[in-house]
Design a protein around this motif. Structure first.
Motif, PDB file in Angstrom:
ATOM      1  N   LEU A   8     112.201  99.728  44.554  1.00 38.34           N
ATOM      2  CA  LEU A   8     110.964  99.795  45.236  1.00 38.34           C
ATOM      3  C   LEU A   8     109.844 100.888  44.545  1.00 38.34           C
ATOM      4  CD1 LEU A   8     109.091  98.795  47.398  1.00 38.34           C
ATOM      5  CD2 LEU A   8     110.187 100.126  48.829  1.00 38.34           C
ATOM      6  N   CYS A   9     110.382 102.056  44.265  1.00 39.75           N
ATOM      7  CA  CYS A   9     109.690 103.103  43.701  1.00 39.75           C
ATOM      8  C   CYS A   9     109.063 102.774  42.321  1.00 39.75           C
ATOM      9  CB  CYS A   9     110.765 104.454  43.464  1.00 39.75           C
ATOM     10  SG  CYS A   9     110.957 105.254  45.026  1.00 39.75           S
ATOM     11  N   SER A  10     109.843 102.027  41.654  1.00 37.50           N
ATOM     12  CA  SER A  10     109.475 101.526  40.043  1.00 37.50           C
ATOM     13  C   SER A  10     108.194 100.611  40.132  1.00 37.50           C
ATOM     14  CB  SER A  10     110.456 101.040  39.322  1.00 37.50           C
ATOM     15  OG  SER A  10     111.170  99.983  39.837  1.00 37.50           O
ATOM     16  N   ARG A  11     108.574  99.671  41.210  1.00 35.76           N
ATOM     17  CA  ARG A  11     107.531  98.696  41.234  1.00 35.76           C
ATOM     18  C   ARG A  11     106.176  99.097  42.001  1.00 35.76           C
ATOM     19  NH1 ARG A  11     109.506  93.718  40.435  1.00 35.76           N
ATOM     20  NH2 ARG A  11     111.622  93.561  40.594  1.00 35.76           N
ATOM     21  N   LEU A  12     106.371 100.150  43.003  1.00 34.14           N
ATOM     22  CA  LEU A  12     105.231 100.851  43.591  1.00 34.14           C
ATOM     23  C   LEU A  12     104.263 101.718  42.531  1.00 34.14           C
ATOM     24  CD1 LEU A  12     103.540 101.512  45.955  1.00 34.14           C
ATOM     25  CD2 LEU A  12     104.913 103.430  46.498  1.00 34.14           C
ATOM     26  N   SER A  13     105.094 102.356  41.484  1.00 34.10           N
ATOM     27  CA  SER A  13     104.435 102.901  40.309  1.00 34.10           C
ATOM     28  C   SER A  13     103.699 101.794  39.652  1.00 34.10           C
ATOM     29  CB  SER A  13     105.551 103.577  39.538  1.00 34.10           C
ATOM     30  OG  SER A  13     104.879 104.141  38.513  1.00 34.10           O
ATOM     31  N   LEU A  14     104.020 100.819  39.460  1.00 33.10           N
ATOM     32  CA  LEU A  14     103.278  99.726  38.663  1.00 33.10           C
ATOM     33  C   LEU A  14     102.153  99.454  39.465  1.00 33.10           C
ATOM     34  CD1 LEU A  14     106.184  97.425  36.918  1.00 33.10           C
ATOM     35  CD2 LEU A  14     104.819  99.226  35.948  1.00 33.10           C
ATOM     36  N   THR A  15     102.359  99.363  40.542  1.00 30.75           N
ATOM     37  CA  THR A  15     101.290  98.852  41.614  1.00 30.75           C
ATOM     38  C   THR A  15     100.347  99.803  41.742  1.00 30.75           C
ATOM     39  OG1 THR A  15     102.792  97.668  42.949  1.00 30.75           O
ATOM     40  CG2 THR A  15     100.605  98.138  43.917  1.00 30.75           C
ATOM     41  N   ARG A  16     100.445 101.308  41.738  1.00 32.15           N
ATOM     42  CA  ARG A  16      99.607 102.461  41.703  1.00 32.15           C
ATOM     43  C   ARG A  16      98.692 102.215  40.359  1.00 32.15           C
ATOM     44  NH1 ARG A  16     100.596 106.699  45.207  1.00 32.15           N
ATOM     45  NH2 ARG A  16     100.828 105.907  47.117  1.00 32.15           N
ATOM     46  N   VAL A  41     110.039 108.946  51.313  1.00 34.02           N
ATOM     47  CA  VAL A  41     110.579 108.956  50.257  1.00 34.02           C
ATOM     48  C   VAL A  41     109.595 108.798  49.091  1.00 34.02           C
ATOM     49  CG1 VAL A  41     112.298 108.339  48.388  1.00 34.02           C
ATOM     50  CG2 VAL A  41     112.893 108.720  50.727  1.00 34.02           C
ATOM     51  N   LEU A  42     109.049 107.776  49.331  1.00 33.19           N
ATOM     52  CA  LEU A  42     107.905 107.284  48.285  1.00 33.19           C
ATOM     53  C   LEU A  42     106.658 108.302  48.193  1.00 33.19           C
ATOM     54  CD1 LEU A  42     107.813 103.259  48.777  1.00 33.19           C
ATOM     55  CD2 LEU A  42     108.621 104.743  46.700  1.00 33.19           C
ATOM     56  N   CYS A  43     106.446 108.966  49.333  1.00 26.61           N
ATOM     57  CA  CYS A  43     105.312 109.576  49.399  1.00 26.61           C
ATOM     58  C   CYS A  43     105.650 111.076  48.809  1.00 26.61           C
ATOM     59  CB  CYS A  43     104.854 110.077  51.067  1.00 26.61           C
ATOM     60  SG  CYS A  43     103.905 108.478  51.621  1.00 26.61           S
ATOM     61  N   ARG A  44     106.884 111.540  49.146  1.00 19.14           N
ATOM     62  CA  ARG A  44     107.050 112.622  48.289  1.00 19.14           C
ATOM     63  C   ARG A  44     107.293 112.472  46.751  1.00 19.14           C
ATOM     64  NH1 ARG A  44     110.905 113.148  52.952  1.00 19.14           N
ATOM     65  NH2 ARG A  44     112.400 112.241  51.440  1.00 19.14           N
ATOM     66  N   HIS A  45     107.667 111.058  46.462  1.00 16.55           N
ATOM     67  CA  HIS A  45     107.877 111.026  44.852  1.00 16.55           C
ATOM     68  C   HIS A  45     106.683 110.755  44.272  1.00 16.55           C
ATOM     69  CE1 HIS A  45     110.277 109.854  41.356  1.00 16.55           C
ATOM     70  NE2 HIS A  45     109.366 108.865  41.300  1.00 16.55           N
ATOM     71  N   PHE A  46     105.749 110.386  44.895  1.00 17.70           N
ATOM     72  CA  PHE A  46     104.640 109.835  44.302  1.00 17.70           C
ATOM     73  C   PHE A  46     103.380 110.814  44.953  1.00 17.70           C
ATOM     74  CE2 PHE A  46     106.723 106.127  43.167  1.00 17.70           C
ATOM     75  CZ  PHE A  46     106.466 105.972  42.002  1.00 17.70           C
ATOM     76  N   THR A  47     103.191 111.861  44.550  1.00 20.57           N
ATOM     77  CA  THR A  47     102.253 112.790  45.106  1.00 20.57           C
ATOM     78  C   THR A  47     100.833 112.765  44.374  1.00 20.57           C
ATOM     79  OG1 THR A  47     102.646 114.573  43.578  1.00 20.57           O
ATOM     80  CG2 THR A  47     103.738 114.655  45.602  1.00 20.57           C
ATOM     81  N   ARG A  52      96.720 111.724  40.067  1.00 20.23           N
ATOM     82  CA  ARG A  52      95.399 112.488  39.410  1.00 20.23           C
ATOM     83  C   ARG A  52      95.864 112.816  37.939  1.00 20.23           C
ATOM     84  NH1 ARG A  52      94.548 115.234  44.310  1.00 20.23           N
ATOM     85  NH2 ARG A  52      95.510 117.027  43.486  1.00 20.23           N
ATOM     86  N   ARG A  53      96.909 113.199  37.749  1.00 12.81           N
ATOM     87  CA  ARG A  53      97.363 113.421  36.047  1.00 12.81           C
ATOM     88  C   ARG A  53      97.460 112.094  35.433  1.00 12.81           C
ATOM     89  NH1 ARG A  53     100.689 117.727  38.607  1.00 12.81           N
ATOM     90  NH2 ARG A  53     102.533 116.249  38.339  1.00 12.81           N
ATOM     91  N   GLY A  54      97.827 111.334  35.991  1.00 10.67           N
ATOM     92  CA  GLY A  54      98.114 109.981  35.238  1.00 10.67           C
ATOM     93  C   GLY A  54      96.678 109.460  34.977  1.00 10.67           C
ATOM     94  N   ILE A  55      95.794 109.479  35.871  1.00  8.68           N
ATOM     95  CA  ILE A  55      94.482 108.847  35.850  1.00  8.68           C
ATOM     96  C   ILE A  55      93.819 109.591  34.787  1.00  8.68           C
ATOM     97  CG2 ILE A  55      92.473 108.350  37.086  1.00  8.68           C
ATOM     98  CD1 ILE A  55      93.942 107.836  39.489  1.00  8.68           C
ATOM     99  N   GLY A  56      93.939 111.136  35.008  1.00  7.37           N
ATOM    100  CA  GLY A  56      93.249 112.076  33.814  1.00  7.37           C
ATOM    101  C   GLY A  56      93.616 111.648  32.604  1.00  7.37           C
ATOM    102  N   ARG A  57      94.939 111.505  32.108  1.00  8.64           N
ATOM    103  CA  ARG A  57      95.482 111.336  30.997  1.00  8.64           C
ATOM    104  C   ARG A  57      94.872 109.855  30.629  1.00  8.64           C
ATOM    105  NH1 ARG A  57     100.182 113.661  32.575  1.00  8.64           N
ATOM    106  NH2 ARG A  57     101.122 111.622  33.521  1.00  8.64           N
ATOM    107  N   TYR A  58      94.948 108.854  31.342  1.00  8.10           N
ATOM    108  CA  TYR A  58      94.490 107.624  30.816  1.00  8.10           C
ATOM    109  C   TYR A  58      92.818 107.646  30.557  1.00  8.10           C
ATOM    110  CZ  TYR A  58      92.467 102.831  31.410  1.00  8.10           C
ATOM    111  OH  TYR A  58      91.920 101.359  31.124  1.00  8.10           O
ATOM    112  N   VAL A  59      92.168 108.396  31.426  1.00  4.41           N
ATOM    113  CA  VAL A  59      90.643 108.584  31.192  1.00  4.41           C
ATOM    114  C   VAL A  59      90.378 109.377  29.935  1.00  4.41           C
ATOM    115  CG1 VAL A  59      88.521 109.581  31.966  1.00  4.41           C
ATOM    116  CG2 VAL A  59      89.911 108.239  33.670  1.00  4.41           C
ATOM    117  N   SER A  60      91.144 110.259  29.790  1.00  5.16           N
ATOM    118  CA  SER A  60      91.135 111.222  28.591  1.00  5.16           C
ATOM    119  C   SER A  60      91.167 110.346  27.231  1.00  5.16           C
ATOM    120  CB  SER A  60      92.029 112.369  28.546  1.00  5.16           C
ATOM    121  OG  SER A  60      91.920 113.300  27.556  1.00  5.16           O
TER     122      SER A  60
END
Length: 361
Positions: A8-16, A41-47, A52-60
């Motif tokens: 579920l974590c991996s799928r939620l990562s792709l979804t986000r 568990v998901l909220c703690r894992h995906f802060t 923001r860092r993932g989006i920042g790297r993508y935008v950069s």
């Protein structure tokens, strides 16, 4: 069907990352149906910070890609504008780096109580050059204050880069061209400085020293190159009137000032103070350079060191430039602070004929 937490974590990562809604059905299961424990568990894992860092790297990465495409387009279609654009881009990067270096040096001086004359040669030179660049940039900043003045600034910078821009924003070709222009301005004052020095020699009461000074001036006026011993033989004359720093005539001060790129169009007392300040600074730079060793200078640093001291070394080889700088340091190291007037006169005595003299050997 049961859904494991890791799956579920991996799928939620792709979804986000794909920007899909959190209520999308995955393998037939709505995310709303996930237990409260799994959500924690998901909220703690995906802060939010990770997102923001993932989006920042993508935008950069996308900005870098677009910038590379834009630069490639300019390079192919508008090569002249691309050169100007690239020069400004690199120039701003260098300017910001210099500002960081200056801030670090200033912090070190304040925190450790280090004086300017105790700094390393490269730190002293960085502060000196940055201050000069900043002074030159101030009028340009003032011009940009009125509304819509930016368009005028770009026009002026394009057509008057030497007058308005600091060296950070000059192309390599402009670097050589403008250094040659500035050096030609100060060579106009070589003969007036020598003529004034020759006239002052008549006021020397010691016959032997008077003869040595006259011979020194005559040798340079006839295209010769004085050696270190000939220059140091008259050093005692420059620690007292009429050749000491605080006793030179206004004419001589106004002739020497352009050698250091100082304007002579100021009141005499103000020119004298500025000239003395720059002479002391140059003397301290020589001390620091002697301690470091001129052999540690890069080729660019070597050319710059010669240029600051009155020699345009762009027409000289590295060995000739190093030889000239070594001779300068021999003279400077032998002088006292009370004899700084001689150091300023060496900007003419040692550089007026050096390229032509070197080419004859």
């Amino acid at each position: 069907m049961a859904l494991s937490c890791s799956s579920l974590c991996s799928r939620l990562s792709l979804t986000r990352l794909s920007g899909l809604s959190t209520n999308r059905i995955t393998h037939g299961l709505h995310l709303q149906d996930v237990s409260c424990q799994s959500r924690l568990v998901l909220c703690r894992h995906f802060t939010s910070s990770k997102v923001r860092r993932g989006i920042g790297r993508y935008v950069s990465s996308r900005i870098q890609w677009a910038n590379a495409k834009y630069e490639d387009f300019l390079k192919r279609r508008f090569p002249r504008f691309f050169l100007l654009y690239h020069t400004f881009k690199v120039g701003f990067r260098m300017l910001f780096q210099d500002a960081r270096d200056v801030k670090r040096i200033k912090t070190k001086m304040l925190a450790e109580g280090v004086k300017f004359h105790d700094l390393h040669y490269r730190e002293m030179e960085k502060l000196r050059q940055f201050r000069r660049d900043l002074i030159k940039a101030i009028p340009l900043v003032i011009i940009t204050i009125p509304p819509f003045a930016n368009y005028l600034i770009f026009f002026l910078m394009y057509f008057f880069p030497r007058q308005l821009l600091i060296p950070h924003f000059w192309t390599p070709r402009q670097q050589l061209e403008f250094r040659k222009v500035y050096h030609s301005h100060r060579t106009r004052y070589h003969q007036p400085v020598l003529k004034e020095l020759e006239d002052v020699s008549h006021q020397v009461k010691n016959g032997h020293l008077q003869s040595l000074l006259k011979n020194l001036c005559t040798k340079v006026q006839r295209g010769g190159n004085p050696n270190v011993s000939e220059i140091l033989a008259v050093r005692s004359l420059f620690s007292k009137a009429p050749l000491a720093m605080n006793t030179m005539s206004n004419n001589q001060i106004r002739h020497i000032s352009p050698l250091l790129f100082l304007t002579p169009r100021l009141p005499g007392f103000l020119i004298g103070r500025r000239l003395n300040s720059h002479a002391v600074e140059l003397f301290q730079l020589d001390r620091a350079l002697s301690q470091m060793g001129p052999h540690q200078l890069s080729e660019w640093e070597l050319k710059q060191a010669c240029y600051v001291r009155g020699m345009n070394a762009d027409s000289l080889g590295t060995s000739q430039s190093r030889e000239w700088l070594s001779q300068w340091l021999q003279v400077s190291s032998a002088l006292k602070e009370s004899e700084l007037s001689l150091l300023l006169h060496c900007m003419v005595l040692m550089s007026a004929n050096y390229p032509s003299a070197a080419s004859r050997h």
